[in-house]
Write an enzyme that holds these catalytic residues in place. Structure first.
Site, mmCIF file in Angstrom:
data_model
loop_
_atom_site.group_PDB
_atom_site.id
_atom_site.type_symbol
_atom_site.label_atom_id
_atom_site.label_comp_id
_atom_site.label_asym_id
_atom_site.label_seq_id
_atom_site.Cartn_x
_atom_site.Cartn_y
_atom_site.Cartn_z
ATOM 1 N N CYS A 1 0.860 -1.182 0.000
ATOM 2 C CA CYS A 1 0.000 0.000 0.000
ATOM 3 C C CYS A 1 0.893 1.227 0.000
ATOM 4 C CB CYS A 1 -0.918 0.011 1.220
ATOM 5 S SG CYS A 1 -2.296 1.166 1.044
ATOM 6 N N LYS B 1 -12.302 -5.135 1.985
ATOM 7 C CA LYS B 1 -11.748 -4.244 3.002
ATOM 8 C C LYS B 1 -12.671 -3.040 3.134
ATOM 9 C CE LYS B 1 -7.806 -1.426 4.330
ATOM 10 N NZ LYS B 1 -6.396 -1.113 4.151
ATOM 11 N N GLU C 1 -16.285 -8.166 -5.066
ATOM 12 C CA GLU C 1 -14.858 -7.842 -4.916
ATOM 13 C C GLU C 1 -14.015 -9.121 -4.861
ATOM 14 O OE1 GLU C 1 -12.973 -5.267 -4.936
ATOM 15 O OE2 GLU C 1 -14.155 -3.476 -4.459
ATOM 16 N N LYS D 1 -11.796 -7.798 6.055
ATOM 17 C CA LYS D 1 -11.207 -6.897 7.044
ATOM 18 C C LYS D 1 -12.092 -5.690 7.260
ATOM 19 C CE LYS D 1 -7.304 -3.845 7.547
ATOM 20 N NZ LYS D 1 -6.265 -3.124 6.874
ATOM 21 N N SER E 1 -6.561 -3.451 14.344
ATOM 22 C CA SER E 1 -6.037 -2.729 15.496
ATOM 23 C C SER E 1 -7.105 -2.318 16.501
ATOM 24 C CB SER E 1 -5.258 -1.504 15.021
ATOM 25 O OG SER E 1 -6.072 -0.653 14.224
HETATM 26 C C1 PBG Z 1 -3.052 0.212 4.771
HETATM 27 C C2 PBG Z 1 -3.575 -0.626 5.855
HETATM 28 C C3 PBG Z 1 -4.393 -0.274 6.934
HETATM 29 C C4 PBG Z 1 -4.513 -1.408 7.724
HETATM 30 C C5 PBG Z 1 -3.818 -2.417 7.092
HETATM 31 N N1 PBG Z 1 -3.256 -1.933 5.945
HETATM 32 C C6 PBG Z 1 -4.960 1.036 7.327
HETATM 33 C C7 PBG Z 1 -5.974 1.704 6.519
HETATM 34 O O1 PBG Z 1 -6.477 1.192 5.522
HETATM 35 O O2 PBG Z 1 -6.260 2.840 6.888
HETATM 36 C C8 PBG Z 1 -5.250 -1.490 9.035
HETATM 37 C C9 PBG Z 1 -4.792 -2.549 9.960
HETATM 38 C C10 PBG Z 1 -5.299 -2.436 11.350
HETATM 39 O O3 PBG Z 1 -6.119 -1.565 11.692
HETATM 40 O O4 PBG Z 1 -4.839 -3.249 12.161
HETATM 41 N N2 PBG Z 1 -3.943 0.595 3.817
#
Ligand code: PBG
Length: 325
Positions: A120, A195, A233, A248, A274
């Site tokens: 990313c 996602k 998706e 996710k 997280s």
């Molecule tokens: C990057 C990414 C994110 C997460 C994983 N890859 C953050 C986002 O999309 O803002 C989140 C992982 C987590 O919250 O543990 N795009």
């Protein structure tokens, strides 16, 4: 024939009977541990909103991974925090970037540990968006080339798998093509397929310093209200060559995990993100829930829903508890 002939409690009478009829088994094999790597030396900077999680410089990362290897956790998911960010997120595809250096160091020290790299741009861009920004808009197609370059550069550094998390259309195909054209046909793609634009990523953005500087991610990440779109998706990502599909976040999206597993029968990953981790940690620190029991219940629930693997910041604790039995 209902009660009194049928008595479901008969099969709950003691632990041995319960063991025999238990439908879901959680194993250390199911776990992937996400970990943050940053520049510098001797750095192990705790992430305030994620107790037990830190940003490590490469030297300290290698020390932290010793425990992961000893616990027999099969793999890690690497996130990089670069020294400098720019408009184009060039740190992501720099051969001397933080992830590229970390992957080389890890594979040298722990050749058997599965290293999955997050693909990313948001940790590397000054604006914090996951793609190229022009006139306040996140552009899809110009981003694909940068994502493909990032994946290729991670593969050249020696990663075992790539995990695109940007949610641009067509990125799985672009990455697959770049890998294949350069002789990396054996590297699987774990696609963040469904996602969602979620508030549960809050603590991660503190950890990675990747909160968008303007707007939000709702023009590329999915609307939490949608399920049929998630299946679409997943279908597109599989058609483009995804080997593993991810849902996710995990907890508010267990129906999606279930439908993706039932509908496609392909390997499904659930990302216990997280904010989901921090909620449990905060309540446990206050003594409001039993951390071990709550975490094991969450992991079992995700497996029961259909996840083949779980990406979780609890991975080391879970592996330790599984070992204790
Ligand atoms: C990057 C990414 C994110 C997460 C994983 N890859 C953050 C986002 O999309 O803002 C989140 C992982 C987590 O919250 O543990 N795009």
């Amino acid at each position: 024939m209902p009660f009194p002939v049928q008595r479901p409690r008969r099969l709950r009478i003691n632990e041995n009977v319960r063991r025999m009829v238990r439908e879901t088994a959680l194993s250390v094999d199911d776990l992937i541990y996400p970990i943050f790597v940053t520049h510098g030396k001797g750095v192990a900077r705790p992430v305030e909103s994620m107790p037990g999680v830190a940003n490590y410089s490469i030297d300290r990362l290698l020390i932290a991974l010793e425990e992961v290897v000893q616990l027999k956790i099969p793999g890690v998911l690497l996130f990089g925090i670069p020294a400098a960010k720019d408009e184009a997120g060039s740190g992501a595809y720099d051969d001397e970037g933080i992830i590229q250096q970390a992957v080389r160091a890890i594979k040298k020290t722990y050749p058997d540990l599965l290293v999955v790299t997050d693909i990313c741009l948001c940790e590397y861009t000054s604006h914090g968006h996951c793609g190229v920004v022009k006139d306040g808009r996140v552009l899809n197609d110009p981003t694909l080339e940068l994502l493909a370059r990032t994946a290729l550069s991670h593969a050249e550094a020696g990663c075992d798998m790539v995990a695109p998390s940007d949610m641009m259309d067509g990125r799985v195909g672009a990455i697959r093509q770049a890998l294949d054209e350069n002789g990396f046909t054996q590297i699987p793609v774990m696609a963040y397929s469904a996602k969602y634009a979620s508030a549960f990523y809050g603590p991660f953005r503190e950890a990675a310093g990747s909160a968008p500087a303007f707007g939000d991610r709702r023009t590329y990440q999915m609307d939490p209200a949608n399920a049929a779109e998630a299946l679409r998706e997943v279908e597109l990502d599989l058609a483009e060559g995804a080997d593993i599909v991810m849902v996710k976040p995990a907890l508010a999206y267990m129906d999606i995990i279930c439908r993706v597993k039932d509908g496609f029968g392909r390997p499904v990953a659930a990302y216990n993100v997280s904010g989901e981790y921090s909620m449990v940690k905060a309540a446990a620190l206050k003594g409001w829930v039993d951390e071990r029991q709550v975490v094991m219940e969450i992991m079992t629930g995700l497996k029961r829903a259909g996840a083949d693997m779980i990406l979780t910041y609890h991975a080391k604790d879970v592996a330790g508890w599984l070992k204790e039995g």
